[in-house]
Enzyme design. Structure first.
Site, short mmCIF file in Angstrom:
data_model
loop_
_atom_site.label_atom_id
_atom_site.label_comp_id
_atom_site.label_asym_id
_atom_site.label_seq_id
_atom_site.Cartn_x
_atom_site.Cartn_y
_atom_site.Cartn_z
N GLU A 52 0.83 -1.21 0.00
CA GLU A 52 0.00 0.00 0.00
C GLU A 52 0.86 1.26 0.00
OE1 GLU A 52 -0.06 -2.63 2.00
OE2 GLU A 52 -1.91 -2.76 3.17
N CYS A 75 -2.60 -3.58 7.30
CA CYS A 75 -2.23 -3.80 8.70
C CYS A 75 -2.60 -2.59 9.55
CB CYS A 75 -0.75 -4.13 8.82
SG CYS A 75 0.33 -2.81 8.28
N SER A 168 21.48 -42.03 -8.44
CA SER A 168 20.18 -41.42 -8.73
C SER A 168 20.27 -40.17 -9.61
CB SER A 168 19.47 -41.06 -7.42
OG SER A 168 20.18 -40.05 -6.76
N LEU A 204 21.89 -28.44 -3.11
CA LEU A 204 20.63 -27.95 -2.55
C LEU A 204 20.48 -26.44 -2.66
CD1 LEU A 204 20.46 -30.24 0.63
CD2 LEU A 204 19.40 -30.64 -1.58
N SER A 299 9.01 -40.53 7.46
CA SER A 299 8.80 -39.85 8.75
C SER A 299 7.77 -38.72 8.64
CB SER A 299 10.10 -39.24 9.25
OG SER A 299 11.00 -40.25 9.57
P1 NDP Z 1 17.67 -40.16 3.83
O1 NDP Z 1 18.38 -39.23 2.97
O2 NDP Z 1 16.19 -40.05 3.97
O3 NDP Z 1 18.32 -40.06 5.26
C1 NDP Z 1 17.85 -40.87 6.30
C2 NDP Z 1 18.65 -40.65 7.52
O4 NDP Z 1 18.38 -39.35 8.05
C3 NDP Z 1 18.27 -41.60 8.61
O5 NDP Z 1 18.92 -42.83 8.45
C4 NDP Z 1 18.72 -40.86 9.83
O6 NDP Z 1 20.10 -41.08 10.05
C5 NDP Z 1 18.52 -39.40 9.45
N1 NDP Z 1 17.35 -38.93 10.13
C6 NDP Z 1 17.36 -38.18 11.25
N2 NDP Z 1 16.15 -37.95 11.70
C7 NDP Z 1 15.30 -38.59 10.88
C8 NDP Z 1 13.90 -38.71 10.87
N3 NDP Z 1 13.11 -38.15 11.78
N4 NDP Z 1 13.35 -39.45 9.88
C9 NDP Z 1 14.11 -40.01 8.93
N5 NDP Z 1 15.45 -39.91 8.90
C10 NDP Z 1 16.06 -39.21 9.88
O7 NDP Z 1 18.08 -41.64 3.45
P2 NDP Z 1 17.58 -42.83 2.55
O8 NDP Z 1 18.64 -43.84 2.63
O9 NDP Z 1 16.20 -43.19 2.85
O10 NDP Z 1 17.57 -42.23 1.07
C11 NDP Z 1 18.75 -41.88 0.41
C12 NDP Z 1 18.64 -42.25 -1.05
O11 NDP Z 1 17.56 -41.55 -1.63
C13 NDP Z 1 19.87 -41.87 -1.85
O12 NDP Z 1 20.19 -42.94 -2.66
C14 NDP Z 1 19.42 -40.72 -2.70
O13 NDP Z 1 20.08 -40.73 -3.94
C15 NDP Z 1 17.97 -40.99 -2.86
N6 NDP Z 1 17.21 -39.76 -3.08
C16 NDP Z 1 16.44 -39.65 -4.18
C17 NDP Z 1 15.66 -38.54 -4.39
C18 NDP Z 1 14.78 -38.44 -5.57
O14 NDP Z 1 14.01 -37.50 -5.68
N7 NDP Z 1 14.82 -39.37 -6.48
C19 NDP Z 1 15.66 -37.42 -3.45
C20 NDP Z 1 16.51 -37.63 -2.32
C21 NDP Z 1 17.25 -38.78 -2.15
P3 NDP Z 1 20.72 -40.83 11.51
O15 NDP Z 1 19.94 -41.67 12.45
O16 NDP Z 1 22.13 -41.19 11.40
O17 NDP Z 1 20.52 -39.38 11.76
ZN ZN Z 2 0.94 -2.80 6.08
#
Ligand code: NDP
Ligand code: ZN
EC number: 3.5.4.26
Length: 360
Positions: A52, A75, A168, A204, A299
């Site tokens: 505005e 606002c 991937s 990223l 998750s």
């Molecule tokens: P992630 O990348 O999802 O990582 C999982 C890890 O994150 C867990 O083992 C854990 O490790 C940590 N973590 C911490 N908190 C959490 C929570 N609340 N929930 C889940 N994980 C948590 O792993 P993945 O192995 O499942 O997947 C990886 C694969 O996915 C790779 O091969 C990648 O290339 C592929 N990928 C593909 C994509 C696509 O769009 N095609 C996108 C992204 C990945 P810790 O306990 O040690 O903290």
């Molecule tokens: Zn305003």
């Protein structure tokens, strides 16, 4: 011209700034007098003037007796800038036309009340559906105090996110990947699990021609096992926040922290999604773009913490049981327990499909 014509113009201005006003909403304003547009404005950045004010400055003294079209209720409180309702009153505006009512409890209806008190004619709810849509993320954040979550995946036609080796790059084509960069720029943060960082070493970042604001990179890494050489720690292009459980020693944290890298230790030994979202909300993150892998996807879905799913499907097949699928185990034993979604849109981007859905 009718109210909807000018409101659409104001909404176009608001929409064009998507992603750069965080944590504020996007807002556009158009001032019209005797059928002539005399002022245009958009809120461009948090801390800078509201829409505005830009439009009123452009209109100058001509604003007296004019109509102002605003996409969001003006606002009425002193934030980082003085209230727009006061500026509208001071400029001598005759009529205010509003699309959405501000859900912010500090404003909600009070801006309108203030304008009406001094005899200004107020019409609200003009193109409200579009007005609410452009600020869907912001409204969700204000109402729930946690970020709006978009879960994005690139999968093959058979639902895989990587080969069984973890390879991937790339599943989808260039056009779909460029669309991902666009989507990244509209979110305040991008989130992945530590395995994705270890296996893919992703940057990223938003690498579009006009990158705008870079989202914060968030890594879920319970025990801080992230290798120091990862791009997200080294490139200094955007901030990286590493989320850990409560048991990571302080010495380890000190080792990693710098101007670009922040470690956020949560109160529980494992990362609880609800706790995480509340903390990110407190940190001023209104939206996150979750890019997996499958464990992280599971998750978020288990917690029903997903507002929108964006799935790119490539015309490719990997096959087999060892290549990871898009979502880790959800303990679904019968079709009755499957998570229900609603498809919202489908489009072809280059050779891939983009499906947007919401949770039921
Ligand atoms: P992630 O990348 O999802 O990582 C999982 C890890 O994150 C867990 O083992 C854990 O490790 C940590 N973590 C911490 N908190 C959490 C929570 N609340 N929930 C889940 N994980 C948590 O792993 P993945 O192995 O499942 O997947 C990886 C694969 O996915 C790779 O091969 C990648 O290339 C592929 N990928 C593909 C994509 C696509 O769009 N095609 C996108 C992204 C990945 P810790 O306990 O040690 O903290
Ligand atoms: Zn305003």
């Amino acid at each position: 011209m009718n109210d909807e014509f000018y409101m659409n113009l104001a909404l176009d201005l608001a929409e064009a700034t998507q992603g750069q006003t965080s944590p504020n909403p996007v807002v556009g304003a158009v001032i019209v007098k005797d059928g002539v547009i005399i002022g245009l404005g958009a809120h461009l950045k948090a801390g800078e003037p509201h829409a505005e004010i830009h439009a009123l400055r452009m209109a100058g003294e001509k604003a007296a007796e004019a109509n102002i079209y605003v996409t969001l209720e003006p606002c009425s409180h002193h934030g980082r800038t003085p209230p727009c309702a006061d500026a509208i009153i001071h400029a001598g505006i005759k009529r205010v036309i509003i699309s959405s009512i501000d859900p912010n409890p500090l404003v909600a209806g009070k801006g309108i009340e203030k304008l009406k008190e001094v005899g200004i004619e107020v019409t609200s709810g003009v193109l409200a559906e579009r007005g609410n849509k452009v600020n869907e993320v912001f409204f969700h954040y204000i109402r729930n105090k946690v970020p709006y979550v978009t879960l994005k995946q690139a999968i093959t036609l058979d639902g895989k996110i990587a080969a069984k080796t973890g390879h991937s790059k790339w599943i989808t084509g260039e056009d779909a990947r460029s669309d991902v960069h666009n989507e990244r720029s509209k979110h305040a943060a991008i989130l992945v699990g530590i395995n994705t960082v270890i296996q893919d070493n992703p940057s990223l970042t938003n690498r579009n021609e006009n990158p705008g604001k870079q989202p914060v990179r968030i890594i879920l890494d319970t025990h801080m096992k992230i290798p120091a050489d990862r791009k997200v720690l080294q490139d200094r292009i955007a901030e990286t926040w590493i989320i850990t459980g409560s048991e990571v020693p302080e010495a380890k944290i000190a080792e990693f922290e710098n101007e670009y890298v922040r470690i956020i230790k949560l109160p529980s030994p494992v990362i609880e999604i609800r706790e995480l979202l509340e903390r990110l909300g407190e940190e001023g993150i209104p939206s996150i773009y979750v890019e997996g892998g499958q464990a992280v996807n599971a998750s978020f879905l288990k917690e029903k913490a997903v507002n929108r799913l964006v799935t790119y499907i490539a015309p490719k097949i990997i096959g087999g049981n060892d290549a990871p699928g898009m979502v880790g185990d959800l303990q679904v034993l019968s079709m009755d327990d499957a998570l229900g979604l609603r498809f919202q849109s489908i489009e072809q981007i280059g050779e891939d499909l983009k499906i947007t859905s919401s949770m039921k």
